[in-house]
Motif scaffolding. Sequence first.
Motif, PDB file in Angstrom:
ATOM      1  N   THR A 147     -15.154   0.922   5.411  1.00 10.45           N
ATOM      2  CA  THR A 147     -13.785   0.325   5.828  1.00 10.45           C
ATOM      3  C   THR A 147     -13.446  -1.021   5.333  1.00 10.45           C
ATOM      4  O   THR A 147     -12.481  -1.601   6.195  1.00 10.45           O
ATOM      5  N   ALA A 148     -13.878  -1.922   4.411  1.00 11.21           N
ATOM      6  CA  ALA A 148     -13.550  -3.258   3.962  1.00 11.21           C
ATOM      7  C   ALA A 148     -11.998  -3.257   3.694  1.00 11.21           C
ATOM      8  O   ALA A 148     -11.379  -4.172   4.035  1.00 11.21           O
ATOM      9  N   THR A 149     -11.435  -2.236   3.014  1.00  8.60           N
ATOM     10  CA  THR A 149     -10.022  -2.256   2.637  1.00  8.60           C
ATOM     11  C   THR A 149      -9.330  -1.083   2.882  1.00  8.60           C
ATOM     12  O   THR A 149      -9.745   0.134   2.719  1.00  8.60           O
ATOM     13  N   PRO A 150      -8.077  -1.019   3.373  1.00  3.56           N
ATOM     14  CA  PRO A 150      -7.606   0.166   4.047  1.00  3.56           C
ATOM     15  C   PRO A 150      -6.853   0.991   3.074  1.00  3.56           C
ATOM     16  O   PRO A 150      -6.684   2.105   3.088  1.00  3.56           O
ATOM     17  N   TRP A 151      -6.743   0.247   1.478  1.00  2.00           N
ATOM     18  CA  TRP A 151      -5.941   0.879   0.631  1.00  2.00           C
ATOM     19  C   TRP A 151      -6.984   1.642  -0.319  1.00  2.00           C
ATOM     20  O   TRP A 151      -6.531   2.686  -1.041  1.00  2.00           O
ATOM     21  N   LEU A 152      -8.288   1.699   0.028  1.00  6.13           N
ATOM     22  CA  LEU A 152      -9.030   2.437  -0.839  1.00  6.13           C
ATOM     23  C   LEU A 152     -10.734   2.605   0.264  1.00  6.13           C
ATOM     24  O   LEU A 152     -11.273   1.786   0.261  1.00  6.13           O
ATOM     25  N   ILE A 153     -10.662   3.663   0.858  1.00  2.00           N
ATOM     26  CA  ILE A 153     -11.790   3.877   1.952  1.00  2.00           C
ATOM     27  C   ILE A 153     -12.460   5.351   1.356  1.00  2.00           C
ATOM     28  O   ILE A 153     -12.202   6.237   1.594  1.00  2.00           O
ATOM     29  N   PRO A 154     -13.763   4.922   0.950  1.00  3.04           N
ATOM     30  CA  PRO A 154     -14.650   6.011   0.906  1.00  3.04           C
ATOM     31  C   PRO A 154     -15.439   6.448   1.869  1.00  3.04           C
ATOM     32  O   PRO A 154     -15.722   5.844   2.742  1.00  3.04           O
ATOM     33  N   SER A 155     -15.651   7.994   1.868  1.00  4.63           N
ATOM     34  CA  SER A 155     -16.434   8.328   2.925  1.00  4.63           C
ATOM     35  C   SER A 155     -17.329   9.575   2.676  1.00  4.63           C
ATOM     36  O   SER A 155     -16.935  10.297   1.543  1.00  4.63           O
ATOM     37  N   ILE A 156     -18.120   9.899   3.357  1.00  6.18           N
ATOM     38  CA  ILE A 156     -19.180  11.154   2.955  1.00  6.18           C
ATOM     39  C   ILE A 156     -19.445  11.738   4.467  1.00  6.18           C
ATOM     40  O   ILE A 156     -19.430  11.102   5.397  1.00  6.18           O
ATOM     41  N   SER A 184       3.578   6.130   8.579  1.00 10.24           N
ATOM     42  CA  SER A 184       2.514   5.527   7.484  1.00 10.24           C
ATOM     43  C   SER A 184       2.270   7.017   6.593  1.00 10.24           C
ATOM     44  O   SER A 184       2.576   8.317   6.954  1.00 10.24           O
ATOM     45  N   LEU A 185       1.784   6.570   5.467  1.00 12.44           N
ATOM     46  CA  LEU A 185       1.474   7.677   4.294  1.00 12.44           C
ATOM     47  C   LEU A 185      -0.140   7.709   3.800  1.00 12.44           C
ATOM     48  O   LEU A 185      -0.446   6.393   3.869  1.00 12.44           O
ATOM     49  N   THR A 186      -0.929   8.326   3.548  1.00  7.84           N
ATOM     50  CA  THR A 186      -2.149   8.454   3.510  1.00  7.84           C
ATOM     51  C   THR A 186      -2.322   9.557   2.354  1.00  7.84           C
ATOM     52  O   THR A 186      -2.856  10.730   2.508  1.00  7.84           O
ATOM     53  N   PRO A 187      -2.409   9.354   1.061  1.00  9.01           N
ATOM     54  CA  PRO A 187      -2.995  10.222  -0.004  1.00  9.01           C
ATOM     55  C   PRO A 187      -4.537  10.290  -0.087  1.00  9.01           C
ATOM     56  O   PRO A 187      -5.126   9.358   0.578  1.00  9.01           O
ATOM     57  N   TYR A 188      -5.187  11.423  -0.425  1.00 11.40           N
ATOM     58  CA  TYR A 188      -6.607  11.473  -0.260  1.00 11.40           C
ATOM     59  C   TYR A 188      -7.131  12.538  -1.327  1.00 11.40           C
ATOM     60  O   TYR A 188      -6.363  13.163  -1.983  1.00 11.40           O
TER      61      TYR A 188
END
Length: 263
Positions: A147-156, A184-188
């Motif tokens: 979660t270091a940066t909100p513009w690119l959050i990797p998860s598994i 807010s908008l969130t592409p994934y």
Amino acid sequence: MAIHSAKMMASILCLLGINGLSYGAFANESLEHIDSSSHSLLPSEKIESLAVTLDLGWDSKYISQGRNNLQDGGIYWLNTSVQYGNWTTYALVGRGDSQAYTEWNLGLEYGFNLVENFDANLGYQRIEGYGSSRCQDNELFAELAYTATPWLIPSINYVYSTEANGYFVEMSLHSFWNITDHFSLTPYITQGFDFKYRTAEHNGKNNLQFGLESNYQLSPNMSVSGHISHSIAQGDIEQEAAANGDTSSQDQTYAGIHFTMTL
């Protein structure tokens, strides 16, 4: 997307100070296995008083692991979750809008900071489904996000089914953007892998899903969220369809809307 990634993403939003999306915006439920179950607060924040969240939603199709689980119509969802400290318990019920199907999901999860910028969830849930036939399952799940940066959050996300004696893995990227103070908008994008979770005969790539989620904060305790998602069938789904003699496209597009209130 996975499941349980809904709870993880809602927690990440709180961590980053971004208006949260309801679990439904990330929902990737299945007929026998549901992955997204509660709209929890930040796992690493210890909340000494109870926080109760209610979520009412509808999805145009019941999609999970890239598959449409109902022959007709979509599904309504009602979720109630209770959080105390790092613990969250939830009860979720789904009901088909065009065919007789009801599903219950009861679960318990624990959220925590693994190390700095790494948030994790561990949990268990019981699934009971009632339609033309009855289905039930027990699932163990785990999630990890950076979660270091909100513009690119990797998860598994990992979920294990005791009924299928298999597991499903999803690797996702989310990009959170506050358009205004309330919107807010969130592409994934999410890549799913099946290992005897949905099919016993095939393992490996299952589906590639991408979409756009939106959230409007009506008040500090109420929000409306929506999503549109598209899933591209890959090896596991295509081989399953071919074995059943189905030559039609297995790609899926669906949308949903949810109202969330925290008490």
